[in-house]
Design an enzyme around this catalytic site. Structure first.
Site, PDB file in Angstrom:
ATOM      1  N   CYS A 333       0.828  -1.203   0.000  1.00 40.61           N
ATOM      2  CA  CYS A 333       0.000   0.000   0.000  1.00 40.61           C
ATOM      3  C   CYS A 333       0.866   1.259   0.000  1.00 40.61           C
ATOM      4  CB  CYS A 333      -0.979  -0.048   1.167  1.00 40.61           C
ATOM      5  SG  CYS A 333      -2.379   1.076   0.977  1.00 40.61           S
ATOM      6  N   HIS A 430      -3.694  -5.499   1.226  1.00 43.73           N
ATOM      7  CA  HIS A 430      -3.403  -5.854   2.617  1.00 43.73           C
ATOM      8  C   HIS A 430      -3.879  -7.288   2.875  1.00 43.73           C
ATOM      9  CE1 HIS A 430      -2.180  -1.905   4.079  1.00 43.73           C
ATOM     10  NE2 HIS A 430      -3.205  -1.368   3.454  1.00 43.73           N
TER      11      HIS A 430
END
Length: 484
Positions: A333, A430
């Site tokens: 991310c 994630h």
């Protein structure tokens, strides 16, 4: 009628989250329909709830303990710090806005309605709702408009159990002092207290229990020792992360730099559970270890600010040397965004509008955009040809030559990038390492082929063990009244 209890603490990090999770699992083991609730949480460790939207990952774990789908109503107000003074405000899973501390104090009365609505939503159909406070009710400077502790408890008429942490010292003063400083309206909500994180012979604290009850009139609901099972659960926030240490003889050293606004660091708990892995959290002021085979850049709530901090620590130079030595790098991310040539924020979503130079380890560029991606995602690893599950929480779009070698597909679209030499990889997904098959393939690529743990099963077992530990030490009459 739905039973209710709220655990509040004499301070932050006294162990409320773990106690709530354990009580939730205990109620479930006794056949009760139980749900967790936290009116206000402050954390950059967020989850995507099963009904969409963001909640604190602690409440996601507590929902798992309950055996129910997670919901945005379990954590209706989530504050995600972006700077020393300001946070993004998430209300019932959606971005509400941004505010600095003083401005947020003025906003809180507006948010109480959403908090109470969510609580009523959770109560429907539940035998028991276990509520977790935030910080301490003794912070009377924050009492006006409070939605996190006594302000909520008094409005929703939820009895409170106060938790004191004996390990940090001064637990008698903390409990008695809280009694002394609270107004009578708040004091009468407290039905008793729990001593948490006790070490040694509990009989030596009998006089302490007597003193607390003498000064407060509150009964003790038990002394909880350091819970072995708690160490097998993900830590809630960066306060706990600062104390994490791991002494390991694992063959594979993996380093994770602790960024100022690190987010979703529970991504790495499945790796830490592996006996063959030595997971090292690198604190500010420490160099990245030269003997690490893999460095993982974590998510961040403030990519541009954390990129500047990373450079200030000299970690950019460490990463360059690491790659020259043949080491591998993964960015998740915000960490993925940092690996590119540039990060642009033309609208000033993270601060002043700017464009900053990235680490230059991937041929990509990122531009922040106002629309936030928040979703649970089915994915596919192109590198290992396997199905994955995870979630996305991010701002911005990333593109560039290395995106032509995507790491994954998410919902059928390409995601992430891999460098030409295959040493650097980034993704927006994630939860990647929580996929047992993917984790096994990753470790095997480093020559580790002795299998992996079933991570989800290990967490479920830890919750069961936690529940049984609590059942053995907490006051039986109180538990019978609470759980039935």
């Amino acid at each position: 009628m739905t039973r209710m209890v709220m655990l509040q603490g004499t301070g932050s990090d006294v162990g409320k989250t773990v106690l709530v999770a354990g009580l939730c699992r205990l109620a479930r083991l006794h056949g009760r329909v139980v749900r967790p609730f936290k009116p206000q949480n402050m954390s950059n460790n967020a989850a995507v709830a099963d009904d969409g939207g963001e909640i604190g990952r602690a409440q996601w774990l507590q929902a798992l303990a309950c055996g129910v789908p997670s919901s945005v109503h379990m954590n209706p107000v989530l504050l995600k710090p972006q700077s020393e003074t300001g946070s993004q405000i998430i209300v019932q899973g959606r971005v509400f806005g941004q505010a600095k501390g003083r401005d947020y104090q003025r906003l809180k009365p507006q948010l109480l309605g959403a908090v109470l609505d969510s609580f009523e939503e959770l109560k429907a159909g539940a035998d028991l709702v276990i509520v977790e406070g935030a910080g301490s009710p003794a912070e009377i400077n924050l009492r006006a408009g409070d939605i996190a502790n006594m302000g909520f408890a008094t409005r929703a008429n939820v009895p409170v159990v106060l938790v004191g942490d004996i390990d940090r010292g001064g637990v008698i003063a903390s409990l008695v002092g809280t009694h002394a400083i609270l107004p009578e309206e708040d004091r009468r909500m407290i039905s008793g207290y729990i001593i948490n994180k006790f070490r040694g012979d509990q009989s030596l604290f009998a006089d302490g229990i007597g003193a607390i009850t003498q000064y407060t009139g509150w009964p003790s609901f038990g002394i909880v020792p350091w819970l072995k099972a708690a160490g097998r659960l993900p830590p809630e926030d960066s306060v706990a992360l600062e104390r994490l240490s791991r002494s390991s003889t694992g063959a594979l050293k993996i380093a994770v730099p602790v960024l100022s606004r690190i987010a979703n660091f529970d991504d790495f708990d499945p790796l830490a559970s592996e006996p063959s892995v030595d997971l090292v959290y690198v604190r500010p002021g420490e160099p990245l270890p030269a003997d690490a085979a893999l460095v993982i850049l974590p998510g961040s709530k403030a990519t541009i600010g954390d990129l500047a901090d990373l450079r200030a620590q000299g970690w950019d130079k460490d990463l360059t040397l690491h790659r020259r030595r043949g080491g591998r790098i993964i960015g998740i991310c915000g960490g993925y965004q940092m690996l590119g040539n540039s990060v642009a924020d033309p609208l000033g979503l993270e601060g002043a509008p700017c464009r900053v130079e990235g680490l230059g380890l991937l041929e990509i560029d990122t531009e922040m955009a106002p629309e936030k991606t928040v979703r649970n995602s089915a994915a596919h690893s192109l590198e290992y040809d396997m199905a994955l599950s995870g979630y996305e929480i991010h701002l911005g779009q990333t593109d560039g030559p290395d995106c032509q070698r995507p790491a994954l597909t998410i919902r059928g679209r390409a995601d992430g990038a891999i460098s030409a030499d295959g040493k650097v990889m980034g993704t927006y997904l994630h939860g990647l390492f929580g996929n047992d098959e993917y984790r096994a393939a990753l470790l095997q690529s480093f020559g580790i082929s002795n299998g992996t743990v079933n991570y989800r099963q290990s967490v479920e077992q830890a919750l069961d063990d936690l529940a049984r530990e609590l059942e053995s030490v907490l006051d039986k009459a109180w538990l019978d009244q609470l759980i039935g």
